[in-house]
Design an enzyme around this catalytic site. Structure first.
Site, PDB file in Angstrom:
ATOM      1  N   MET A   7       0.850  -1.201   0.000  1.00  0.00           N
ATOM      2  CA  MET A   7       0.000   0.000   0.000  1.00  0.00           C
ATOM      3  C   MET A   7       0.882   1.246   0.000  1.00  0.00           C
ATOM      4  O   MET A   7       1.522   1.576   0.996  1.00  0.00           O
ATOM      5  CB  MET A   7      -0.941  -0.023   1.202  1.00  0.00           C
ATOM      6  CG  MET A   7      -1.811  -1.278   1.240  1.00  0.00           C
ATOM      7  SD  MET A   7      -2.970  -1.332   2.613  1.00  0.00           S
ATOM      8  CE  MET A   7      -4.159  -0.052   2.099  1.00  0.00           C
ATOM      9  N   GLY A  10      -1.604   5.579  -2.146  1.00  0.00           N
ATOM     10  CA  GLY A  10      -2.389   6.103  -3.256  1.00  0.00           C
ATOM     11  C   GLY A  10      -3.690   5.353  -3.434  1.00  0.00           C
ATOM     12  O   GLY A  10      -3.948   4.330  -2.780  1.00  0.00           O
ATOM     13  N   ASP A  12      -4.810   3.637  -6.089  1.00  0.00           N
ATOM     14  CA  ASP A  12      -4.740   2.357  -6.799  1.00  0.00           C
ATOM     15  C   ASP A  12      -4.442   1.199  -5.843  1.00  0.00           C
ATOM     16  O   ASP A  12      -5.125   0.168  -5.868  1.00  0.00           O
ATOM     17  CB  ASP A  12      -3.670   2.409  -7.896  1.00  0.00           C
ATOM     18  CG  ASP A  12      -4.034   3.366  -9.018  1.00  0.00           C
ATOM     19  OD1 ASP A  12      -5.227   3.484  -9.318  1.00  0.00           O
ATOM     20  OD2 ASP A  12      -3.125   3.990  -9.577  1.00  0.00           O
ATOM     21  N   LEU A  32       5.975   0.619   2.404  1.00  0.00           N
ATOM     22  CA  LEU A  32       7.432   0.562   2.355  1.00  0.00           C
ATOM     23  C   LEU A  32       8.029   1.924   2.667  1.00  0.00           C
ATOM     24  O   LEU A  32       7.759   2.909   1.971  1.00  0.00           O
ATOM     25  CB  LEU A  32       7.897   0.102   0.975  1.00  0.00           C
ATOM     26  CG  LEU A  32       7.330  -1.223   0.477  1.00  0.00           C
ATOM     27  CD1 LEU A  32       7.948  -1.575  -0.875  1.00  0.00           C
ATOM     28  CD2 LEU A  32       7.559  -2.337   1.484  1.00  0.00           C
ATOM     29  N   CYS A 101      13.385  -0.362  -9.061  1.00  0.00           N
ATOM     30  CA  CYS A 101      12.612  -0.493  -7.825  1.00  0.00           C
ATOM     31  C   CYS A 101      11.680  -1.694  -7.906  1.00  0.00           C
ATOM     32  O   CYS A 101      11.570  -2.475  -6.951  1.00  0.00           O
ATOM     33  CB  CYS A 101      11.821   0.784  -7.570  1.00  0.00           C
ATOM     34  SG  CYS A 101      10.926   0.789  -5.992  1.00  0.00           S
ATOM     35  N   GLY A 125      -1.172  -2.303  -6.791  1.00  0.00           N
ATOM     36  CA  GLY A 125      -2.145  -1.533  -7.567  1.00  0.00           C
ATOM     37  C   GLY A 125      -1.705  -1.261  -8.987  1.00  0.00           C
ATOM     38  O   GLY A 125      -2.227  -0.348  -9.634  1.00  0.00           O
ATOM     39  N   CYS A 199      10.810   9.434  -7.428  1.00  0.00           N
ATOM     40  CA  CYS A 199      10.321   9.605  -6.062  1.00  0.00           C
ATOM     41  C   CYS A 199      11.375  10.156  -5.116  1.00  0.00           C
ATOM     42  O   CYS A 199      11.050  10.884  -4.181  1.00  0.00           O
ATOM     43  CB  CYS A 199       9.761   8.285  -5.527  1.00  0.00           C
ATOM     44  SG  CYS A 199      10.999   6.981  -5.284  1.00  0.00           S
TER      45      CYS A 199
END
EC number: 2.8.1.13
Length: 366
Positions: A7, A10, A12, A32, A101, A125, A199
């Site tokens: 999770m 977001g 999705d 994470l 990633c 998602g 990110c």
């Protein structure tokens, strides 16, 4: 099944977790933590995996009535994604950190830990589909919503990883339907903006971020005949196909714009030339994986995609024990070493490789 729902905070991943619960699975949510910067907050749609995202993920898990944990993968993320990103730029290549990633964190480290803890699968998602092939093995396919399809960034997944993965959103016709579902479920992230950009560089200043880590050093910009036409403050700031930010002091003889054709980190030189010189007739790479069954033939027709939102191009692939070589039916535009090439058979993802070498359709003369 015991399912670990990754999770992100977001909409999705929240809806994917909700659908896993609806399917009758025993679901546990996990967020994470990929950064040790505890005060990191989200800025609009920039960044992910922040304190705000962790709180959004926890609220979604509470709404769904599932246990929730935060796993610290910051050291692994630093070593396997951030340091890889920096080293690739030092070598004059253009990496894709989202691919790394997915490959090394979300579907390697996380899945490995999940299986060790007794989970059967990891749920995310992502917009992609899993289908059973005629031989009984799982296949990775494009999502129903072409605009949201994320099969390209999932091309790094292996057959073993696909066996322990769930993509509950793959059949959903549009992202708007996912948002509407989130609203109906009372999830506060229903209208949260999608994250974009890298990110770990939330302000979007990749050039400045790299300059701090790679170092800035003045070097020459040369044209395709070797003539110096400008200078730069660091070759790491340039990538193949780039046009803006060149600040060339010598105009082209034909008056047309020039583009980055090559980055040479050893000599700290950037090579520029006409747009037509960006045409690539062949690509190859030694670092490859297959998303399911290994192709039965050494040479086969396929489609190749070199960016997440690029159009797939018809091509012929030749595979040896150590190399994948792809020749597109028409030249590819502006391919850089370090990029990922994903091979498709229709909607099915066959596999991927990191581009190590390119052959120009209009060879550079330097």
């Amino acid at each position: 099944m015991r399912v670990l729902a990754a999770m992100s905070g977001g909409v999705d991943s929240a809806v994917a977790a909700a659908r896993a619960v609806d399917a009758g699975h025993d679901v546990v949510g996990v967020h994470l933590a990929l950064s040790r910067a505890g005060g990191t907050l989200r800025t609009g749609s920039r960044g992910c995996c922040t304190i705000e995202d962790a709180m959004d993920a926890r609220r979604a898990a509470d709404r769904l009535g599932i246990p929730f944990y935060v796993w610290d993968f910051s050291e692994r993320f630093r070593d396997d994604v951030i340091e890889d990103f920096v080293s690739e730029y030092r070598a004059g290549r253009t990496p894709n950190p989202c691919m790394r990633c997915n490959e090394r964190i979300k579907f390697a480290a996380v899945l490995e830990k999940a299986l060790d803890l007794g989970f059967d699968a990891v749920c995310t998602g992502h917009y992609a589909l899993l289908r059973t092939g005629t031989d009984g093995t799982l296949e990775l396919h494009r999502a129903s919503d072409a605009a949201k399809d994320q099969s390209y960034v999932l091309g790094v997944l292996t057959a073993d990883q696909l066996e322990h993965t769930l993509f509950p959103l793959g059949e959903t016709p549009s992202k708007e339907l996912v948002r509407q579902e989130a609203e109906a479920r009372g999830l506060t992230v229903a209208r949260k903006p999608d994250s974009h950009d890298i990110c770990f560089i939330p302000d979007g200043d990749t050039r400045g971020w790299l300059a701090e880590r790679v170092g800035a050093a003045r070097g020459d910009i040369v044209d395709d005949s070797g003539t110096v036409v400008g200078s730069h403050e660091g070759a790491h700031a340039f990538t193949v196909g780039q046009r803006r930010g060149l600040s060339l002091g010598v105009p082209a003889a034909d008056g047309k714009p020039r583009f980055v054709l090559e980055v040479r980190p050893v000599s700290n030189t950037v090579v520029v030339g006409p747009k037509e010189a960006l045409a690539i007739a062949q690509i190859s790479g030694a670092r490859f994986t297959w998303a399911g069954a290994v192709p039965a033939r050494r040479e086969f027709e396929c489609h190749v995609q070199i960016r997440a939102h690029a159009d797939p191009v018809p091509a012929t692939a030749v595979v040896s024990a150590a190399l994948v070589t792809v020749t597109p039916d028409e030249p590819l535009d502006g391919v850089a070493p370090g990029q990922t090439a994903v091979l498709y058979d229709g909607t099915r993802v066959l596999g991927q490789f990191t581009i190590d070498h390119t052959v120009s359709a209009v060879p550079v003369t330097t």
